[in-house]
Design a protein around this motif. Structure first.
Motif, PDB file in Angstrom:
ATOM      1  N   ALA A  95      48.598 -10.628  62.901  1.00 52.11           N
ATOM      2  CA  ALA A  95      50.720 -10.550  63.390  1.00 52.11           C
ATOM      3  C   ALA A  95      52.041 -10.379  63.038  1.00 52.11           C
ATOM      4  O   ALA A  95      52.885  -9.469  63.555  1.00 52.11           O
ATOM      5  N   ILE A  96      51.772 -11.043  61.253  1.00 48.93           N
ATOM      6  CA  ILE A  96      53.198 -10.469  60.458  1.00 48.93           C
ATOM      7  C   ILE A  96      53.213  -9.119  60.367  1.00 48.93           C
ATOM      8  O   ILE A  96      54.287  -8.285  60.202  1.00 48.93           O
ATOM      9  N   TYR A  97      51.685  -8.295  60.017  1.00 46.48           N
ATOM     10  CA  TYR A  97      51.449  -6.909  58.940  1.00 46.48           C
ATOM     11  C   TYR A  97      51.876  -6.034  60.743  1.00 46.48           C
ATOM     12  O   TYR A  97      52.730  -5.377  60.389  1.00 46.48           O
ATOM     13  N   ALA A  98      52.029  -6.903  61.781  1.00 44.40           N
ATOM     14  CA  ALA A  98      52.425  -5.831  63.316  1.00 44.40           C
ATOM     15  C   ALA A  98      54.254  -5.916  63.239  1.00 44.40           C
ATOM     16  O   ALA A  98      55.147  -5.060  63.486  1.00 44.40           O
ATOM     17  N   MET A  99      54.762  -7.125  62.757  1.00 41.09           N
ATOM     18  CA  MET A  99      55.581  -7.039  62.902  1.00 41.09           C
ATOM     19  C   MET A  99      56.230  -5.827  61.745  1.00 41.09           C
ATOM     20  O   MET A  99      57.515  -5.571  62.762  1.00 41.09           O
ATOM     21  N   VAL A 100      56.432  -6.383  61.113  1.00 37.99           N
ATOM     22  CA  VAL A 100      56.587  -4.845  59.910  1.00 37.99           C
ATOM     23  C   VAL A 100      55.960  -3.696  59.540  1.00 37.99           C
ATOM     24  O   VAL A 100      57.121  -2.680  59.794  1.00 37.99           O
ATOM     25  N   ALA A 101      55.778  -3.290  60.319  1.00 36.11           N
ATOM     26  CA  ALA A 101      54.755  -2.451  60.476  1.00 36.11           C
ATOM     27  C   ALA A 101      55.975  -1.252  62.261  1.00 36.11           C
ATOM     28  O   ALA A 101      56.057  -0.333  62.215  1.00 36.11           O
ATOM     29  N   MET A 102      56.213  -2.338  62.648  1.00 37.59           N
ATOM     30  CA  MET A 102      57.599  -2.631  63.559  1.00 37.59           C
ATOM     31  C   MET A 102      58.605  -1.563  63.237  1.00 37.59           C
ATOM     32  O   MET A 102      59.196  -1.272  63.881  1.00 37.59           O
ATOM     33  N   GLY A 103      58.878  -1.850  61.848  1.00 34.68           N
ATOM     34  CA  GLY A 103      60.505  -1.382  61.482  1.00 34.68           C
ATOM     35  C   GLY A 103      59.502  -0.296  60.622  1.00 34.68           C
ATOM     36  O   GLY A 103      60.405   0.685  61.228  1.00 34.68           O
ATOM     37  N   PHE A 104      58.343   0.367  60.384  1.00 32.56           N
ATOM     38  CA  PHE A 104      58.352   1.351  59.779  1.00 32.56           C
ATOM     39  C   PHE A 104      58.527   2.551  61.313  1.00 32.56           C
ATOM     40  O   PHE A 104      59.013   3.204  61.786  1.00 32.56           O
ATOM     41  N   VAL A 105      57.903   1.661  62.773  1.00 30.09           N
ATOM     42  CA  VAL A 105      57.692   2.834  63.600  1.00 30.09           C
ATOM     43  C   VAL A 105      59.265   2.617  64.138  1.00 30.09           C
ATOM     44  O   VAL A 105      58.813   4.194  64.431  1.00 30.09           O
ATOM     45  N   LEU A 106      59.800   2.084  64.498  1.00 29.23           N
ATOM     46  CA  LEU A 106      61.194   2.225  64.684  1.00 29.23           C
ATOM     47  C   LEU A 106      62.180   3.274  64.001  1.00 29.23           C
ATOM     48  O   LEU A 106      62.807   3.904  64.466  1.00 29.23           O
TER      49      LEU A 106
END
Length: 293
Positions: free
Chosen positions: A16-27
């Motif tokens: 879940a934490i990885y998913a949040m940080v990955a959102m930064g990459f995607v954005l």
């Protein structure tokens, strides 16, 4: 079976934490077509600020998180305004090299300020474990999972329904069309970097409460990058699913294979990524780019 469930729960929390940080990459990728290699260091900024406020100034945890989020938001804005904006319309490789430089500079600055020692957050959550069936789960894990899921839902709703979120999606789809509709692309770029810094900061604070904070935590950006690529660099749902997938598989590999093959936990995300990309070159939910001549 109990050992498997323990690893599964830990993997879901980390995922879940990885998913949040990955959102930064995607954005950042969706808005600018650039992979930000300093994402892990933005995670460190939030974690160190929150920790310092709590330890040195006795600020309550919730207030320290709010102040750390505000500081991270401003750091994201400043980085975009002072460094990245001058590279608009420059070759993508130039911007990527700038983010690599930012990564080294930010990590070095944090080592100077906070040293390389591992620092531990004061006890925030109760130490008494919670029993879920036959599995004992630490309360910090449950809180981290709940906060991560809540924020993922909030950000998903933000991008779908808010005016800024719609403008960000429009800019990501077609910058020229967004400009013709009166959308300020520069403003969207700034907002993108600021939001990416915020989600990374929150991820850093949650991970810091679980494992402590030191500069090597910034290397988690290299672990989360396969998460973003696995789901598809232009897909927010892909980042979420990729985060949980990598988190669970990484934890299972660490539990079952690390005793026999030390270090396999760190390699597992990249092995999974290669296997998936062999079948789905654009990631699980990435959009294929077709150029017609």
């Amino acid at each position: 079976m109990e050992f498997f469930l323990q690893l599964l729960v830990g993997g879901i929390v980390v995922g879940a934490i990885y998913a949040m940080v990955a959102m930064g990459f995607v954005l950042i990728y969706k808005a600018t077509d650039v992979i930000n290699f300093s994402q892990g260091e933005l995670l460190l900024v939030g974690a160190y600020i929150s920790l310092s406020l709590m330890v040195q100034f006795q600020v309550p945890f919730l207030l320290s998180v709010i102040l750390a989020v505000i500081c991270s938001f401003l750091v994201g804005l400043l980085l975009e305004r002072l460094v990245l904006r001058s590279f608009i319309n420059e070759p993508v490789i130039s911007v990527i090299m700038v983010t690599l430089g930012l990564s080294s500079a930010l990590r070095g600055l944090m080592q100077v300020i906070w040293s390389t020692d591992t620092r531990v957050f004061p006890t925030v959550f109760s130490q008494a474990p919670v029993k879920l069936g036959t599995v004992l789960v630490s309360q910090v894990y449950l809180w981290s999972l709940g906060i991560s899921l809540l924020l993922l839902v909030i950000f998903a709703l933000f991008f779908r329904y808010s005016l800024l979120g719609v403008a960000m999606r429009a800019t990501a789809d077609d910058q020229q069309a967004a400009l013709s509709m009166g959308i300020s692309v520069k403003l969207i770029f700034a907002a993108t970097w600021a939001i990416a810094a915020v989600v990374s900061a929150i991820g850093g604070i949650l991970l810091g409460n679980i494992n402590g904070v030191n500069p090597s935590l910034g290397y988690i950006g290299l672990t989360v990058l396969p998460v973003a690529i696995l789901g598809g660099l232009d897909s927010i749902p892909g980042a979420i699913i990729g985060g949980f997938t990598i988190g669970v598989l990484e934890n299972l590999a660490g539990g079952y294979l690390d005793p026999f093959l030390p270090g396999v936990k760190q390699v597992a995300p990249f092995v999974i990524l290669v296997l998936v990309l062999m079948v789905k070159p654009y990631g699980l939910f990435g959009k294929p780019i077709i150029e017609r001549v």
